[in-house]
Write a protein that holds these residues in place. Sequence first.
Motif, mmCIF file in Angstrom:
data_model
loop_
_atom_site.group_PDB
_atom_site.id
_atom_site.type_symbol
_atom_site.label_atom_id
_atom_site.label_comp_id
_atom_site.label_asym_id
_atom_site.label_seq_id
_atom_site.Cartn_x
_atom_site.Cartn_y
_atom_site.Cartn_z
ATOM 1 N N GLU A 99 -13.245 -20.927 -19.024
ATOM 2 C CA GLU A 99 -13.800 -19.566 -19.473
ATOM 3 C C GLU A 99 -13.709 -18.490 -18.204
ATOM 4 O O GLU A 99 -12.779 -17.391 -18.328
ATOM 5 N N LEU A 100 -13.648 -19.026 -16.933
ATOM 6 C CA LEU A 100 -13.647 -18.213 -15.697
ATOM 7 C C LEU A 100 -12.301 -18.292 -15.370
ATOM 8 O O LEU A 100 -11.866 -17.176 -14.893
ATOM 9 N N HIS A 101 -11.463 -19.394 -15.563
ATOM 10 C CA HIS A 101 -10.028 -19.038 -15.471
ATOM 11 C C HIS A 101 -9.241 -18.474 -16.501
ATOM 12 O O HIS A 101 -8.399 -17.438 -16.173
ATOM 13 N N LEU A 102 -9.989 -18.122 -17.530
ATOM 14 C CA LEU A 102 -9.210 -17.421 -18.635
ATOM 15 C C LEU A 102 -9.606 -16.013 -18.164
ATOM 16 O O LEU A 102 -8.596 -15.118 -18.307
ATOM 17 N N ALA A 103 -10.690 -15.647 -17.787
ATOM 18 C CA ALA A 103 -11.004 -14.358 -17.229
ATOM 19 C C ALA A 103 -10.416 -13.966 -16.272
ATOM 20 O O ALA A 103 -9.758 -12.589 -16.051
ATOM 21 N N ALA A 104 -9.839 -14.743 -15.403
ATOM 22 C CA ALA A 104 -9.018 -14.465 -14.041
ATOM 23 C C ALA A 104 -7.729 -13.927 -14.437
ATOM 24 O O ALA A 104 -7.100 -13.117 -13.857
ATOM 25 N N ARG A 105 -7.264 -14.466 -15.730
ATOM 26 C CA ARG A 105 -5.941 -14.100 -16.364
ATOM 27 C C ARG A 105 -6.184 -12.849 -16.909
ATOM 28 O O ARG A 105 -5.067 -12.620 -17.502
ATOM 29 N N VAL A 168 -15.695 -12.559 -12.225
ATOM 30 C CA VAL A 168 -14.178 -12.872 -12.047
ATOM 31 C C VAL A 168 -13.459 -11.792 -12.190
ATOM 32 O O VAL A 168 -12.351 -11.510 -11.564
ATOM 33 N N GLU A 169 -13.613 -10.930 -13.372
ATOM 34 C CA GLU A 169 -12.719 -9.954 -13.806
ATOM 35 C C GLU A 169 -12.672 -8.664 -12.561
ATOM 36 O O GLU A 169 -11.725 -7.947 -12.448
ATOM 37 N N GLN A 170 -13.661 -8.880 -11.996
ATOM 38 C CA GLN A 170 -13.888 -7.623 -10.614
ATOM 39 C C GLN A 170 -13.295 -8.115 -9.464
ATOM 40 O O GLN A 170 -13.474 -7.700 -8.395
ATOM 41 N N GLY A 171 -12.619 -9.371 -9.725
ATOM 42 C CA GLY A 171 -11.813 -9.859 -8.305
ATOM 43 C C GLY A 171 -12.514 -11.385 -7.697
ATOM 44 O O GLY A 171 -11.844 -11.594 -6.769
ATOM 45 N N GLY A 172 -13.555 -11.638 -8.190
ATOM 46 C CA GLY A 172 -14.102 -12.815 -7.797
ATOM 47 C C GLY A 172 -13.165 -14.153 -7.995
ATOM 48 O O GLY A 172 -12.528 -14.065 -9.075
ATOM 49 N N ASP A 173 -13.357 -15.104 -6.891
ATOM 50 C CA ASP A 173 -12.582 -16.313 -7.107
ATOM 51 C C ASP A 173 -13.355 -16.939 -8.222
ATOM 52 O O ASP A 173 -14.158 -17.387 -8.322
ATOM 53 N N PRO A 174 -12.602 -17.591 -9.306
ATOM 54 C CA PRO A 174 -12.915 -18.262 -10.459
ATOM 55 C C PRO A 174 -13.682 -19.630 -10.184
ATOM 56 O O PRO A 174 -14.686 -19.957 -10.633
ATOM 57 N N ASP A 175 -13.058 -20.229 -9.185
ATOM 58 C CA ASP A 175 -13.905 -21.548 -8.702
ATOM 59 C C ASP A 175 -14.989 -21.361 -8.001
ATOM 60 O O ASP A 175 -16.201 -22.109 -8.129
ATOM 61 N N ARG A 176 -15.127 -20.373 -7.138
ATOM 62 C CA ARG A 176 -16.312 -19.982 -6.304
ATOM 63 C C ARG A 176 -17.390 -19.622 -7.264
ATOM 64 O O ARG A 176 -18.541 -20.070 -7.048
ATOM 65 N N VAL A 177 -17.101 -18.611 -8.304
ATOM 66 C CA VAL A 177 -18.036 -18.293 -9.141
ATOM 67 C C VAL A 177 -18.373 -19.490 -10.091
ATOM 68 O O VAL A 177 -19.541 -19.588 -10.288
ATOM 69 N N ALA A 178 -17.536 -20.159 -10.228
ATOM 70 C CA ALA A 178 -17.970 -21.458 -11.130
ATOM 71 C C ALA A 178 -18.870 -22.210 -10.491
ATOM 72 O O ALA A 178 -19.933 -22.837 -10.968
ATOM 73 N N ASP A 179 -18.562 -22.496 -9.509
ATOM 74 C CA ASP A 179 -19.464 -23.413 -8.628
ATOM 75 C C ASP A 179 -20.952 -22.880 -8.452
ATOM 76 O O ASP A 179 -21.802 -23.650 -8.748
ATOM 77 N N ARG A 180 -21.066 -21.339 -8.242
ATOM 78 C CA ARG A 180 -22.280 -20.908 -7.875
ATOM 79 C C ARG A 180 -23.075 -20.832 -9.698
ATOM 80 O O ARG A 180 -24.197 -21.185 -9.592
#
Length: 195
Positions: A99-105, A168-180
């Motif tokens: 989901e977070l990688h989809l959001a990043a795209r 993520v949509e505001q620029g956060g790294d999807p992997d870092r946000v996912a980890d948290r």
Amino acid sequence: MPKINAATVAEHRAQQRAALIQAAVDVLVEQGAAAVTPAAVGARAGLARSSFYQYFPSAAALLAAIVEEAFTAADTATARALTDVHEPAAQVDAFVRAELHLAARGAHRPAKALMQADLPPECLARVHELHRQHYAPLGEAITAMTGATSALTGQLVGGTVQAAMAAVEQGGDPDRVADRVLALLHHGLTPATDE
């Protein structure tokens, strides 16, 4: 006969349809559903307004196509992420990361805009139905982890995932946000005592 920019007429038509859908998504996200008109979308795609009607009978039909395509793409990505993942906690991880990688795209932009739009009730109902279907694998994994059958835990996790998507949509790294977010979820997703 109009000039085609593809090896076959079928490929050309597919490209034109895709261009109209992408133009409509851009108009939808920038200006809202009411701005998705044949003229605006055709102009954005670089096509005549009359060309629009060769692909879609109305703006409502185009919005319906956006809904179906957005969720089909998201469902495909999450299904791929969940392939051969059978342990519930790992399923939660795979779903959230997908989901977070989809959001990043920017893949959630159309659905998000449509859920906030003033749509006809049947169209809005379809958006909500597809949204529920998309999140069903996450709900099943949560139930398997916690034993909770109430919707409360799913709603709370869904809100957390939505907040992570916004980050993520505001620029956060999807992997870092996912980890948290996964650290928070794993800490909180424990067997239910009483909901």
